[in-house]
Enzyme design. Structure first.
Site, PDB file in Angstrom:
ATOM      1  N   GLY A   1       6.017  -3.827   1.432  1.00 17.31           N
ATOM      2  CA  GLY A   1       6.130  -5.186   1.970  1.00 17.31           C
ATOM      3  C   GLY A   1       6.537  -6.208   0.920  1.00 17.31           C
TER       4      GLY A   1
ATOM      5  N   GLY B   1       0.934  -6.271   9.781  1.00 19.64           N
ATOM      6  CA  GLY B   1       1.882  -6.206   8.667  1.00 19.64           C
ATOM      7  C   GLY B   1       2.208  -4.759   8.339  1.00 19.64           C
ATOM      8  CG  HIS B   2      -0.768  -2.176   6.655  1.00 20.20           C
ATOM      9  ND1 HIS B   2      -1.952  -2.860   6.812  1.00 20.20           N
ATOM     10  CD2 HIS B   2      -0.600  -2.018   5.328  1.00 20.20           C
ATOM     11  CE1 HIS B   2      -2.473  -3.098   5.622  1.00 20.20           C
ATOM     12  NE2 HIS B   2      -1.676  -2.603   4.705  1.00 20.20           N
TER      13      HIS B   2
ATOM     14  CG  ASP C   1       1.619  -6.581  -2.210  1.00 20.03           C
ATOM     15  OD1 ASP C   1       0.753  -7.280  -2.739  1.00 20.03           O
ATOM     16  OD2 ASP C   1       1.437  -5.980  -1.133  1.00 20.03           O
TER      17      ASP C   1
HETATM   18  O1  PAF Z   1       0.579  -2.294  -1.597  1.00 26.69           O
HETATM   19  C1  PAF Z   1      -0.405  -1.524  -1.531  1.00 26.69           C
HETATM   20  O2  PAF Z   1      -1.106  -1.451  -0.523  1.00 26.69           O
HETATM   21  C2  PAF Z   1      -0.753  -0.664  -2.737  1.00 26.69           C
HETATM   22  O3  PAF Z   1      -0.541  -1.351  -3.931  1.00 26.69           O
HETATM   23  C3  PAF Z   1      -0.023   0.690  -2.734  1.00 26.69           C
HETATM   24  C4  PAF Z   1       1.486   0.511  -2.846  1.00 26.69           C
HETATM   25  C5  PAF Z   1      -0.355   1.453  -1.471  1.00 26.69           C
HETATM   26  C6  PAF Z   1      -0.473   1.526  -3.935  1.00 26.69           C
HETATM   27  O4  PAF Z   1      -1.838   1.773  -3.909  1.00 26.69           O
END
Ligand code: PAF
Length: 287
Positions: free
Chosen positions: A147, A36-37, A150
């Site tokens: 993403g 996903g990342h 969230d």
């Molecule tokens: O979505 C995330 O992984 C976190 O909420 C973020 C945006 C990196 C902030 O810590």
């Protein structure tokens, strides 16, 4: 790939890229990188010339009873993954670098965090705003990718960008799912094999409600209650299963044809919290 652990060093290396005329893409993460990342990184790459990935498990967005201490951390895996993706700068600051002194300034969010995750995690979005605001100031990116998983975070960050006048384009990346529908998440690593086999039921519930909305069903209350019951009977503890409007994230029980809605859910399987959502357009007649 340059690895940076301090804000000064990060600024210096970003400035050098900007001096070369490069458009900067930022991908903020909490590490424990998965496909996903990587999809966020690839999207950032499409929209910029140099990608900065940050990996920081931000303590201020976790409540006292939450999983900050046990949140998965995998720095060498993350560095390797970013290197393979051709990332230019990987920023992994220690907590003291991001929060060198006690903070005297807090953030309040109106309306957008009343429901969904904000209702049971009141500290969460102010903490996200705090850290992303800092990252935007440290990197001053041209684009930043977050993403859709969230979705409430994304909506709040869009508003933060507008209200704090950050000159950055936000890009929303689609959810990446396993073949059985489970949305990829660093927290999936906590699931036992039995929990993992049940976990896609969250997506199935959202999908069913979404499909009914798309077919013109306007009586969502019973429909959603039925799905919650099924999840509970299968060992889930349901935090919420809701349909909200796309702008203000307020609950909707009778969707209007032609409007877009977010159907979102958060559940616990044991101590593991899973979230997911889909965005659907309501139709004007029951099919
Ligand atoms: O979505 C995330 O992984 C976190 O909420 C973020 C945006 C990196 C902030 O810590």
């Amino acid at each position: 790939m340059h690895i940076s652990r301090s804000v000064g060093d990060l600024r210096k290396h970003v400035a050098a890229l900007k001096q070369q005329g490069k458009k900067i893409g930022l991908v903020p993460t909490m590490g424990a990188l998965h496909e996903g990342h990587l999809s966020l990184i690839r999207l950032a790459r499409k929209h910029s010339d140099a990608v900065v990935v940050t990996a920081f498990v931000n303590p201020t967005q976790f409540g006292p009873e939450e999983d900050f201490d046990r949140y998965p951390r995998s720095q060498s895996h993350d560095m390797h993954a970013c290197e393979t993706e051709g990332v230019e700068i990987f920023f992994m600051p220690p907590v003291e670098e991001m929060y060198p002194s006690t903070s005297h300034i807090g953030f309040t969010i109106n309306t957008l965090d009343e429901h969904l995750c904000g209702a049971t995690r009141p500290h969460h979005f102010p903490g996200v705003i705090q850290v992303v605001n800092k990252l935007f100031n440290m990197v001053q990116p041209d684009v930043a990718v977050f993403g859709q998983k969230d979705i409430q975070q994304y909506k709040i960050l869009e508003r933060m960008r507008d209200e704090f006048a950050h000159p950055v384009e936000l890009i929303r990346a689609p959810i990446v799912r396993d073949s059985d529908g489970l949305a990829l998440s660093s927290r999936n690593a906590y699931l036992t094999p039995e929990q993992r086999s049940k976990a896609p039921m969250l997506y199935q519930a959202l999908h069913y409600v979404g499909m009914r909305i798309q077919k013109g069903d306007t009586h969502l209350i019973n429909l959603i209650e039925d799905r919650k019951k099924t999840l509970t009977e299968n060992g889930f503890q349901v935090d919420y299963l809701q349909c909200v409007d796309e702008e203000e994230l307020q609950p909707v029980s009778e969707p209007e044809p032609g409007q877009n809605y977010i159907v979102a859910g958060a559940v616990y399987l044991g101590a593991t919290r899973l979230i997911d959502n889909i965005i659907v357009e309501a139709s004007d007649r029951v099919k």
